[in-house]
Design a protein around this motif. Structure first.
Motif, short mmCIF file in Angstrom:
data_model
loop_
_atom_site.label_atom_id
_atom_site.label_comp_id
_atom_site.label_asym_id
_atom_site.label_seq_id
_atom_site.Cartn_x
_atom_site.Cartn_y
_atom_site.Cartn_z
N HIS A 1 17.14 26.22 9.05
CA HIS A 1 15.95 26.94 8.59
C HIS A 1 15.46 26.37 7.26
O HIS A 1 14.25 26.26 7.02
N ALA A 2 16.38 25.99 6.40
CA ALA A 2 16.01 25.37 5.12
C ALA A 2 15.30 24.04 5.34
O ALA A 2 14.35 23.70 4.61
N VAL A 3 15.74 23.28 6.33
CA VAL A 3 15.10 21.99 6.63
C VAL A 3 13.62 22.20 7.00
O VAL A 3 12.76 21.41 6.60
N SER A 4 13.33 23.27 7.72
CA SER A 4 11.93 23.54 8.07
C SER A 4 11.08 23.75 6.82
O SER A 4 9.95 23.28 6.73
N GLY A 5 11.62 24.46 5.84
CA GLY A 5 10.90 24.63 4.58
C GLY A 5 10.74 23.33 3.83
O GLY A 5 9.68 23.06 3.24
N LEU A 6 11.78 22.51 3.84
CA LEU A 6 11.70 21.20 3.20
C LEU A 6 10.61 20.35 3.84
O LEU A 6 9.81 19.71 3.15
N THR A 7 10.57 20.35 5.16
CA THR A 7 9.57 19.56 5.88
C THR A 7 8.16 19.98 5.50
O THR A 7 7.29 19.13 5.22
N LYS A 8 7.91 21.26 5.48
CA LYS A 8 6.55 21.75 5.20
C LYS A 8 6.12 21.42 3.77
O LYS A 8 4.97 21.04 3.54
N THR A 9 7.03 21.55 2.82
CA THR A 9 6.64 21.28 1.43
C THR A 9 6.43 19.79 1.20
O THR A 9 5.51 19.39 0.47
N ILE A 10 7.27 18.93 1.83
CA ILE A 10 7.05 17.49 1.70
C ILE A 10 5.72 17.11 2.34
O ILE A 10 4.96 16.29 1.80
N SER A 11 5.44 17.69 3.49
CA SER A 11 4.17 17.40 4.17
C SER A 11 2.98 17.75 3.29
O SER A 11 2.01 17.00 3.20
N LEU A 12 3.08 18.88 2.61
CA LEU A 12 2.00 19.31 1.72
C LEU A 12 1.92 18.43 0.48
O LEU A 12 0.84 17.93 0.11
N ASP A 13 3.05 18.18 -0.17
CA ASP A 13 3.06 17.36 -1.38
C ASP A 13 2.68 15.92 -1.10
O ASP A 13 2.16 15.21 -1.97
N GLY A 14 2.94 15.46 0.14
CA GLY A 14 2.68 14.07 0.48
C GLY A 14 1.22 13.74 0.73
O GLY A 14 0.87 12.54 0.79
N ARG A 15 0.37 14.73 0.88
CA ARG A 15 -1.04 14.45 1.16
C ARG A 15 -1.69 13.60 0.08
O ARG A 15 -2.54 12.76 0.36
N ALA A 16 -1.29 13.82 -1.16
CA ALA A 16 -1.92 13.12 -2.27
C ALA A 16 -1.55 11.64 -2.33
O ALA A 16 -2.24 10.85 -2.99
N CYS A 17 -0.45 11.25 -1.67
CA CYS A 17 0.00 9.85 -1.77
C CYS A 17 0.28 9.25 -0.39
O CYS A 17 1.04 8.28 -0.29
N ASN A 18 -0.34 9.82 0.65
CA ASN A 18 -0.29 9.25 2.00
C ASN A 18 1.13 9.22 2.57
O ASN A 18 1.49 8.32 3.31
N VAL A 19 1.93 10.22 2.22
CA VAL A 19 3.27 10.36 2.80
C VAL A 19 3.22 11.50 3.82
O VAL A 19 3.00 12.65 3.46
N ALA A 20 3.38 11.15 5.08
CA ALA A 20 3.39 12.14 6.15
C ALA A 20 4.83 12.61 6.39
O ALA A 20 5.78 11.85 6.23
N PRO B 1 0.82 -1.21 0.00
CA PRO B 1 0.00 0.00 0.00
C PRO B 1 0.86 1.26 0.00
O PRO B 1 1.96 1.27 0.54
N GLN B 2 0.30 2.28 -0.60
CA GLN B 2 1.03 3.53 -0.79
C GLN B 2 1.21 4.25 0.54
O GLN B 2 0.36 4.19 1.42
N GLY B 3 2.33 4.95 0.67
CA GLY B 3 2.51 5.84 1.80
C GLY B 3 3.70 5.50 2.67
O GLY B 3 4.39 4.49 2.49
N GLY B 4 3.94 6.36 3.66
CA GLY B 4 5.04 6.22 4.58
C GLY B 4 5.24 7.52 5.34
O GLY B 4 4.43 8.44 5.23
N ARG B 5 6.34 7.59 6.09
CA ARG B 5 6.57 8.78 6.91
C ARG B 5 8.04 9.20 6.81
O ARG B 5 8.94 8.37 6.91
N ILE B 6 8.25 10.49 6.63
CA ILE B 6 9.59 11.09 6.62
C ILE B 6 9.71 12.00 7.84
O ILE B 6 8.86 12.88 8.06
#
Length: 237
Positions: free
Chosen positions: A154-173, A126-131
């Motif tokens: 500070h860059a890592v915080s931006g990376l986290t937020k964008t992955i969190s947003l992009d991951g909604r469509a494929c169950n990646v938290a 099944p699709q998904g996972g967690r970073i």
């Protein structure tokens, strides 16, 4: 059996976290440059897989992820932990090559690992996972003379937020843990010159990562701060 890849797994927070996950019955892929240390861990735990690689080497990282998923079958989580502090100096005394090195490891390496994990999690069934990205208190407030490290966190915080947003469509938290003064070799070096520095057992940081990883994918710790209680983080210090 759940599976996780941990970068920077040969020492410090990465090693403590890897050992805790292994004790908890997870299959753990261990990524770091020091292959002999990873092999020592793998010889101690049946479910550990040593994957020596430099996080800034995209080809080596791709091979490591492929080797792990071929054995584990899937990737449930990534603890994106590898990083370095870099020079301790005001900005005008920081050599450009050292700035680039910290940027390459702390941002470039974290991007490479996250990209590989996201692609695997998106494709698997099944699709998904967690970073889980390892930030720092420096993602919010810096120490003096820490321009390289602080900028990258500070860059890592931006990376986290964008992955969190992009991951909604494929169950990646995706979430971020910001750790303050866990007792590692890096903190020990700082404490040698700041003897009153408050610290905490590194296992507390590892336990926090385990809590984040064990949540079902319909729940997420977006951001967590775990630190030595007496650190001058809250207030004016």
């Amino acid at each position: 059996m759940k599976s996780i890849i941990i970068t920077g797994a040969s020492s410090g927070i990465g090693r403590a976290t890897a050992e805790l996950f292994l004790e908890g019955g997870w299959q753990v892929g261990l990524i770091a440059r020091r292959g002999e240390v990873l092999e020592d861990i793998a010889n101690t735990y049946d479910t550990a897989i040593a994957l020596p690689a430099d996080v800034t080497d995209a080809d080596a990282m791709s091979a490591a992820f492929a080797a792990f998923t071929s054995q584990a079958g899937r990737l449930d989580a990534l603890f994106n932990n590898a990083g370095m502090f870099g020079p301790s100096a005001p900005i005008d005394e920081v050599p450009l090559d050292q700035w680039m090195q910290v940027l390459n490891v702390n941002v470039g390496g974290m991007f490479i690992a996250a990209q590989l994990a996201f692609a695997q999690m998106r494709a698997q069934t099944p699709q998904g996972g967690r970073i889980i990205n390892n930030g720092s208190l420096s993602a919010h407030v810096p120490r003096p003379n820490s321009v390289c490290y602080t900028t990258t966190k500070h860059a890592v915080s931006g990376l986290t937020k964008t992955i969190s947003l992009d991951g909604r469509a494929c169950n990646v938290a995706c979430g971020q843990i910001d750790i303050g003064n866990a007792e590692t070799d890096m903190v020990a070096a700082l404490k040698s010159t700041q003897t009153e520095m408050p610290t905490m057992d590194v296992r507390h940081a590892a336990e926090a990562v385990l809590h984040m990883a064990e949540l079902p994918l319909n729940a997420n710790v977006q951001s967590m701060t775990v630190m030595a209680s007496q650190m001058p983080y809250i207030g004016r210090g």
